[in-house]
Design a protein around this motif. Sequence first.
Motif, PDB file in Angstrom:
ATOM      1  N   ASP A   1       3.261   5.603   5.575  1.00  0.00           N
ATOM      2  CA  ASP A   1       3.500   5.282   4.170  1.00  0.00           C
ATOM      3  C   ASP A   1       2.537   5.993   3.224  1.00  0.00           C
ATOM      4  O   ASP A   1       2.902   6.356   2.116  1.00  0.00           O
ATOM      5  N   LEU A   2       1.316   6.212   3.664  1.00  0.00           N
ATOM      6  CA  LEU A   2       0.321   6.839   2.797  1.00  0.00           C
ATOM      7  C   LEU A   2       0.626   8.300   2.482  1.00  0.00           C
ATOM      8  O   LEU A   2       0.066   8.867   1.551  1.00  0.00           O
ATOM      9  N   PHE A   3       1.541   8.915   3.213  1.00  0.00           N
ATOM     10  CA  PHE A   3       1.881  10.314   2.975  1.00  0.00           C
ATOM     11  C   PHE A   3       2.927  10.505   1.878  1.00  0.00           C
ATOM     12  O   PHE A   3       3.223  11.634   1.501  1.00  0.00           O
TER      13      PHE A   3
ATOM     14  N   GLU B   1       1.922   3.662  -3.329  1.00  0.00           N
ATOM     15  CA  GLU B   1       1.444   2.433  -3.988  1.00  0.00           C
ATOM     16  C   GLU B   1       2.538   1.363  -3.974  1.00  0.00           C
ATOM     17  O   GLU B   1       2.244   0.186  -3.718  1.00  0.00           O
ATOM     18  N   GLU B   2       3.791   1.758  -4.241  1.00  0.00           N
ATOM     19  CA  GLU B   2       4.900   0.807  -4.208  1.00  0.00           C
ATOM     20  C   GLU B   2       5.146   0.303  -2.784  1.00  0.00           C
ATOM     21  O   GLU B   2       5.410  -0.877  -2.569  1.00  0.00           O
ATOM     22  N   ARG B   3       5.058   1.208  -1.828  1.00  0.00           N
ATOM     23  CA  ARG B   3       5.241   0.811  -0.429  1.00  0.00           C
ATOM     24  C   ARG B   3       4.178  -0.214  -0.024  1.00  0.00           C
ATOM     25  O   ARG B   3       4.497  -1.245   0.579  1.00  0.00           O
TER      26      ARG B   3
ATOM     27  N   LEU C   1       4.479  -4.279   1.077  1.00  0.00           N
ATOM     28  CA  LEU C   1       3.915  -4.791   2.327  1.00  0.00           C
ATOM     29  C   LEU C   1       2.844  -5.851   2.061  1.00  0.00           C
ATOM     30  O   LEU C   1       2.794  -6.874   2.749  1.00  0.00           O
ATOM     31  N   ARG C   2       2.014  -5.613   1.052  1.00  0.00           N
ATOM     32  CA  ARG C   2       0.987  -6.611   0.697  1.00  0.00           C
ATOM     33  C   ARG C   2       1.637  -7.919   0.255  1.00  0.00           C
ATOM     34  O   ARG C   2       1.166  -9.010   0.621  1.00  0.00           O
ATOM     35  N   ALA C   3       2.707  -7.822  -0.532  1.00  0.00           N
ATOM     36  CA  ALA C   3       3.397  -9.025  -1.007  1.00  0.00           C
ATOM     37  C   ALA C   3       3.998  -9.802   0.163  1.00  0.00           C
ATOM     38  O   ALA C   3       3.895 -11.033   0.215  1.00  0.00           O
TER      39      ALA C   3
END
Length: 176
Positions: free
Chosen positions: A12-14, A19-21, A25-27
């Motif tokens: 995801d970091l690529f 940030e949205e991804r 996931l954080r939510a």
Amino acid sequence: MSKPRVYLAGPDLFFEDREERYARLRAACAQAGLDAVAPIDGLELHTEGPLPAAEQIYQHNLRLLRICDAVLVNLSPFRGSEPDSGSVFEAAFAYAIGKPVAGWIGDYWHTAERSAMLRKVWHDCDGRARDKLDGGLVEDFGLPANLMLACSFPIMPTAGEAVERLVDAVQPCVGM
């Protein structure tokens, strides 16, 4: 009492929308009572000193993996039909040091189906799927990922389902 921390492994970091991804996931983790930690959290690269940037990132991510209680890994195909190799390493490292791991694959076909969809296979005279590039056998156990991953930890069709599996796995950590 702190929430169990979950390391977010995956490619995801690529992506430009990282940030949205990570926010999604954080939510999902927060809703389940977990605190999500992304590989980029707290990362500060130093240009001076003996360690090149790649080594600094590697050491940072290993530190996060060690301090987190579990790992949520995105095993969706990345730049081909297989998951990101760094993500696989992180999941395997966490598993090896006794951390609960759960993953998801956005396209939940099993490995032979995924390879066939990408038109990278042919079938030999015995009906076995083989790779068009090198002729090697295509693993066909009906699993969503390579057997070494699929037999090690749960791999679900969605991140939300993987989060639910982690909640069950880290439950003993809650209240300690």
